[in-house]
Every structure is written in C-alpha cells, then in structure tokens.
Scaffold this active site. Sequence first.
Site, short mmCIF file in Angstrom:
data_model
loop_
_atom_site.label_atom_id
_atom_site.label_comp_id
_atom_site.label_asym_id
_atom_site.label_seq_id
_atom_site.Cartn_x
_atom_site.Cartn_y
_atom_site.Cartn_z
N GLU A 422 0.84 -1.22 0.00
CA GLU A 422 0.00 0.00 0.00
C GLU A 422 0.87 1.26 0.00
OE1 GLU A 422 -3.40 -0.01 2.58
OE2 GLU A 422 -3.85 -2.09 2.11
C1 LIG Z 1 2.27 -9.84 1.25
C2 LIG Z 1 2.00 -8.93 0.10
C3 LIG Z 1 0.70 -8.57 -0.20
C4 LIG Z 1 0.45 -7.73 -1.28
N1 LIG Z 1 -0.85 -7.46 -1.63
C5 LIG Z 1 -1.11 -6.82 -2.79
C6 LIG Z 1 -2.44 -6.71 -3.28
O1 LIG Z 1 -3.40 -7.16 -2.65
N2 LIG Z 1 -2.64 -6.09 -4.48
C7 LIG Z 1 -1.60 -5.59 -5.20
O2 LIG Z 1 -1.85 -5.04 -6.28
N3 LIG Z 1 -0.32 -5.65 -4.75
C8 LIG Z 1 -0.06 -6.27 -3.57
N4 LIG Z 1 1.23 -6.39 -3.12
C9 LIG Z 1 2.30 -5.74 -3.84
C10 LIG Z 1 2.89 -4.55 -3.10
O3 LIG Z 1 1.98 -3.49 -3.13
C11 LIG Z 1 4.24 -4.24 -3.76
O4 LIG Z 1 5.15 -5.22 -3.29
C12 LIG Z 1 4.72 -2.86 -3.45
O5 LIG Z 1 3.95 -1.90 -4.12
C13 LIG Z 1 6.19 -2.65 -3.87
O6 LIG Z 1 6.38 -3.04 -5.18
P1 LIG Z 1 7.57 -4.04 -5.54
O7 LIG Z 1 7.55 -5.16 -4.58
O8 LIG Z 1 7.48 -4.40 -6.97
O9 LIG Z 1 8.88 -3.21 -5.28
P2 LIG Z 1 9.62 -2.25 -6.32
O10 LIG Z 1 8.68 -1.25 -6.85
O11 LIG Z 1 10.39 -3.08 -7.28
O12 LIG Z 1 10.62 -1.50 -5.36
C14 LIG Z 1 11.83 -2.08 -4.84
C15 LIG Z 1 12.43 -1.10 -3.84
O13 LIG Z 1 12.72 0.13 -4.50
C16 LIG Z 1 12.06 1.23 -3.86
N5 LIG Z 1 11.62 2.17 -4.89
C17 LIG Z 1 10.90 1.92 -6.00
N6 LIG Z 1 10.71 3.04 -6.71
C18 LIG Z 1 11.33 4.03 -6.03
C19 LIG Z 1 11.51 5.43 -6.25
N7 LIG Z 1 10.99 6.05 -7.29
N8 LIG Z 1 12.20 6.13 -5.34
C20 LIG Z 1 12.73 5.54 -4.24
N9 LIG Z 1 12.60 4.24 -3.99
C21 LIG Z 1 11.91 3.48 -4.87
C22 LIG Z 1 10.86 0.59 -3.14
O14 LIG Z 1 10.43 1.36 -2.06
C23 LIG Z 1 11.47 -0.74 -2.70
O15 LIG Z 1 12.21 -0.53 -1.52
C24 LIG Z 1 1.50 -7.22 -2.04
C25 LIG Z 1 2.83 -7.57 -1.71
C26 LIG Z 1 3.08 -8.43 -0.69
C27 LIG Z 1 4.49 -8.83 -0.42
#
Ligand SMILES: Cc1cc2nc3c(=O)[nH]c(=O)nc-3n(C[C@H](O)[C@H](O)[C@H](O)COP(=O)(O)OP(=O)(O)OC[C@H]3O[C@@H](n4cnc5c(N)ncnc54)[C@H](O)[C@@H]3O)c2cc1C
Length: 650
Positions: A422
């Site tokens: 979120e």
């Molecule tokens: C248990 C669980 C439940 C979830 N439930 C849902 C759900 O119900 N529906 C859904 O749609 N998604 C869901 N998600 C997905 C979750 O919302 C994403 O994991 C989250 O948005 C982060 O995306 P990512 O994991 O791809 O990380 P990435 O976007 O790949 O980011 C990797 C790292 O880089 C940082 N980062 C990325 N961009 C930037 C930037 N511009 N500036 C600085 N730092 C940055 C991030 O903060 C993170 O630390 C869930 C994930 C988990 C693990």
Amino acid sequence: MSQRTHAHVDERTARKVAEEARETEWRLPSFGKQLFLGDFRLDLIHPHPRPAGEPRRKGEEFLAKLTEFCATRIDPAVIERDARIPDDVVTGLRDLGALGMKIPEKYGGLGLSQLYYGRALMVAGSVSPALAALLSAHQSIGVPQPVKMFGTPEQQEEWLPRCARQVSAFLLTEPDVGSDPARLRATAVPDGDDYVLNGVKLWTTNGVIADLVVVMARVPKSDGHRGGISAFIVDMGTPGITVEHRNQFMGLRGIENGVTRFHDVRVPKANLIGAEGAGLKIALTTLNTGRLSLPAICAASGKWAARIAREWSKERVQWGRPVGEHEAVSRKIAFIAATAYAMEAMLDLSSQLADDERNDIRIEAALAKLWSSEMACKAADELVQLRGGRGYETAESLAARGERGVPAEQMLRDLRINRIFEGSSEIMHLLIAREAVDAHLSVAGDVIDPDASTGQKARAAAKAGGFYARWLPTLVTGAGQRPNSYAEFGALAKHLRYVERASRKLARSIFYAAGRWQGGLEYRQGFLGRMVDIGAELYAMSAVCVRAHADASAEGPVASAGAGSATAPGKSALLLADAFCGQARVRVEELFDGLWRNTDAVDVKLARAVLAGDFAWVEEGVLDPSIPGPWIASSEPGPSEKEDVHRTIG
Ligand SMILES: Cc1cc2nc3c(=O)[nH]c(=O)nc-3n(C[C@H](O)[C@H](O)[C@H](O)COP(=O)(O)OP(=O)(O)OC[C@H]3O[C@@H](n4cnc5c(N)ncnc54)[C@H](O)[C@@H]3O)c2cc1C
C-alpha cells in the site's frame, strides 16, 4: 527481458503517470498541508472530535459482537500453524457482517463509520494480523470501496450486496509493476460489449479465495476510446482466470495471496469503474482513507506489545531485579507504551475527521501509514529484545514446553510488510513530499520546468515573487514563541508551542531547499524523506496532545473504555503524552540536523560505484544460498561440481 520490453517507460513517463493520478483538488481544509506550509492550524483538530449518536451505538454494538467472536471462535495459533484462516472463521465473520463493515445498510452492509471500521480491524488484527489483512484487502482496497465511491447507481445495486457477503481483492501489481504503474502490462481490449482482459497479477491478497476482484488494466487508445489504465470489476468465476500459485511470506502466513493469470477473459463494459484511464486516480483516491487500515493493525500491535512488555518485564528477574527496572529495558518499555498511545491517537483522530467530513485527511492518513508502519516495527523489535531468548522463540515452541505462547517474533514478521505494501515507505515519502512542496511547485512551476520558455519562466518568477513576499514573513514569528500560548493544555502546552515553531522551521527549510535545488529538489530523496518524517512526528505530537487533553477531560476518554473503567486514562494520559512528545522531539531535532548535515551525496556516489561492481571484493568469502548447489540441481553431485558453482560468487 522485461527491461527491454519496457525500455520506453523512462523516469519522466513514470513521473507523469504518477502526477496524472494525483488528486489535485482540495475542497476541505487540511491540517497536514498547512503544517508543511508553516501554518499550525490546531483549530482544525482541536477539540478532538468524538463519535456520537447512531454511528456510535452501531459501532459499539458491532465491536462487542466481533470481540466476542474473535475471543471465543478463533485460535490464532492454528492460523499460524496451518498458514490459513479456517473456513468457519471466514463464514463466521461474514455472518457477523464483517465483510460489509463500510458498505451502506441499504446494500446489506453495516454502514459503520471509518472510526469503528478501524477499531474493528484493531480487534481482528490483535487476534491475527492475517485476519485483519483479509478484511482490509477486501474493504479498504478491494471491490466495495471504489464501487461505493465511483460506481454508478446500477453498479452499486449489483455489486455492493455481493461484497457484503463475498471476499474481494485488488489487483494492480504485476511481476514488472510494483511502485511504478507506468509499466503496467495487463491489457483490456474493447471488443463489442466487452473488454478482453489479458495479463498476470502478482501478490494478490485474498486472490486465492476471492469471488470478486478489481483489476487494473491498460485500455489501448483507439477510435472512441481515450484508453489508459482503467479499473474493472471481475467475477472470478469468469472463464479464462487461473490462480497459478499461492505465495508464502515471512509473515502474515494465513493470507490467501496468489498469482492470478487472465487469458482472454471477457469483462462486460458495464464492469468498468469510472472512466477509461481513471483507474489509478480511483485507486489513489480510494486509498486516501483506505490507508488508515494499516495504521489500525499497527496500533493494535502496539497495544499488545505494551501489555506484554509490562507483564514480562515485571515478572522476569535478572541480576537481582525485574528486568523492567534495568534502565536499558525501562527505555524500551517507555518507548513501546508512548508509541502505542501515539499510533492510536493518530489513527482515531484521522478517522474521526474523515467521518465528520470536516477536513481533507489525505496527508494525515498517508503520514499515519508511513509513521505507524515504521514505528510499529521498531516497537515489535524492542519487544523481541526485552523478551530475550523467548522473544526469538516461536509461540508454538514456548507453549510446547509449558510456557505462555507469546508470539513476539511472529508480530515482528507480520508487521514487516506494512513498510512495503500500500505504498512502500520510500514511495510514501515521495508522495507526501509532493503534496508538501505543492505550494512551491504551483507558484514556481515554470521557473524550474526545464521545458518552459524564457517568457513563461519570467511570468512564473514574478508570480512566485508575489507569493513569497506574502508568505515568508508569516514564517518569522508565531504562537510558539509566546509563553502563554495553548495554556489550556497545561503541561502539554510547551510541546504544542514546539510543534508550531518546528512547523515554521520546516516550511523555511523547504523554501531554502526549493531555492537551492530548484527542479532538482524532487531527486533529493534524503532531504525529502527527512522533511516528511519531521511532518509525521509533528502530526503525531499534535494528535497525542489533543487526544490526551480529551482523554483527561471531564467528558472521559475518547476510546471505548468507559470513564469508570479500571484502565481509563484520566490524568495519566497527560503524563504519557508528555513522555511521547519528549521522545518525538529528540527524533525531530535529529531529523532537522540531518537535513543539512548528512552523507547523502557521498552515499549516492558510493552506491553508484557499488552498482558498477567496484567493490565486489567485499562480497567474497561466503556462499550464496539463493543459487542452488549442484547437489540439488543434479541427482549425484560430485564435490568438484559444488566448488564450481560457488566459485562464481564474488
Ligand atoms: C504480502 C504482500 C501482499 C500484497 N498485496 C497486494 C495486493 O493485494 N494487491 C496488489 O496489487 N499488490 C499487492 N502487493 C504488492 C505490493 O503493493 C508491492 O510489493 C509494493 O507496491 C512494492 O512493489 P515491488 O515489490 O514491486 O517493489 P519495487 O517497486 O520493485 O521497489 C523495490 C524497492 O525500491 C524502492 N523504490 C521503488 N521506486 C522508487 C523510487 N521512485 N524512489 C525511491 N525508492 C523506490 C521501493 O520502495 C522498494 O524498496 C503485495 C505484496 C506483498 C508482499
């Protein structure tokens, strides 16, 4: 491969997509927005609003039923052991109405206020955070909320009664799309009366058991279609949908989280929520209040941690004294108790303001999400520490050898995800910073826009000059410098004066930074992050002071515990608030100091060199467990092969 496919999605496009999804209108006053502008509007949050009349009666009645159900019908150890929530628990919750807490009564829901919805999540989350995750993924981001806020009357008639009885999920994330929705690949191609949906969605909380889902997919631009990322309601019974995998995590073991594939799934046009291209805006607007769910789960964990810390630290004797009497442990207890109170104060205040439609609480909710998810993790970590070896041992193991099964390590694992989903903490920093510097950008936008013409820049400079000439003098002095300000708060008045002064100092710092870095400010994530964290601490302090003032008043406590209850806060609320503000001020001072004295620039340089492999030697001398050894890859590995694989490391 994915990198190549999406090479066209550069940083500028990503920012543009995020910017377009931003809600730019402010119809109601915002305490958070003014705080970043150096304008401490205590009147917007004080006196603390209280639930009254029918919403209160309905809320309390439901809370009593839910508490009874959770205490007698749910065994949290079973959820953790089996990594699933038993069917009868989900059915029981549905029968109680817990799937329709925020759905209006005319559609078969309970029509609870945001405040009582949050309190219900606290009760469910205290038994099992996985249970709260199920309820909140369904109601805060799943189908009901966007349909309630943006659906047509027909859509509301059709879907809301189903949502009150069935579990739903929200599907945005994809393997290549996390924080950056500009890369979204799922498509919804118009075809007759339908859209045809294709794509893969990752980490879909509730996705494994959901009957309904909201799917974000990209509609291609074509004649009669403005296209863009759009939100669709999809019935999981539709042909072409497969749940390919149930994911497992470090915590929240009970959640039904999956990988969901859509192959030529026909979705009727009537299932489009809002307009084509409005999907992200809908998701973000839904989150304006939806973001208060995670703070509720965090606040619940804080309360429980406070109880365990107290009970354990009194009872465990080492070195001739209860451990709680050793200063190092006392400090942890004080931190946990004060933080628990602050998390609840921020949550309840933001929720009640949302219910009263008195303020725009989008910044406060975002600050609460960011701050609570970070602080709850710290509190859980301190709890594990003060429990010693028992903090690290699982509840099951403790119980098996005859001790109280305290799931401290589980709490730490369960809470960790709140800093990622979120909106990760890094993304929350950017999102809130964008709002905080909005005033500067909207007056000086063209001055710092590299694409603006000389004429545009000159006009913008004149406009900005006028704004700053009026605004800057307001940052010089204020109520925080007058010794008698906020006197009705007694011992807490000094903290409110501090918040007022710090708010002006924060605004001045933003102004200097905007002047110094201009358009480059948006890349100064270290500065922006600290600036937002200062805002979060100031909001927490304000919420705590206002809450303690109300809790200690003749009217009695704001929360459910009756005024006559043995644990009613009374005057002790003022002591706890005073302690919290003292702790928060130390953090704020460190953050202010870090705005201008830090290693950010050096760290960025170093990170670049690390990424380029210049320091790969520091990684040598260990094995990499994520690379399977040949003893796993082939049936009869020889010792020399093992060496081969691991030689590749470093
Ligand atoms: C248990 C669980 C439940 C979830 N439930 C849902 C759900 O119900 N529906 C859904 O749609 N998604 C869901 N998600 C997905 C979750 O919302 C994403 O994991 C989250 O948005 C982060 O995306 P990512 O994991 O791809 O990380 P990435 O976007 O790949 O980011 C990797 C790292 O880089 C940082 N980062 C990325 N961009 C930037 C930037 N511009 N500036 C600085 N730092 C940055 C991030 O903060 C993170 O630390 C869930 C994930 C988990 C693990």
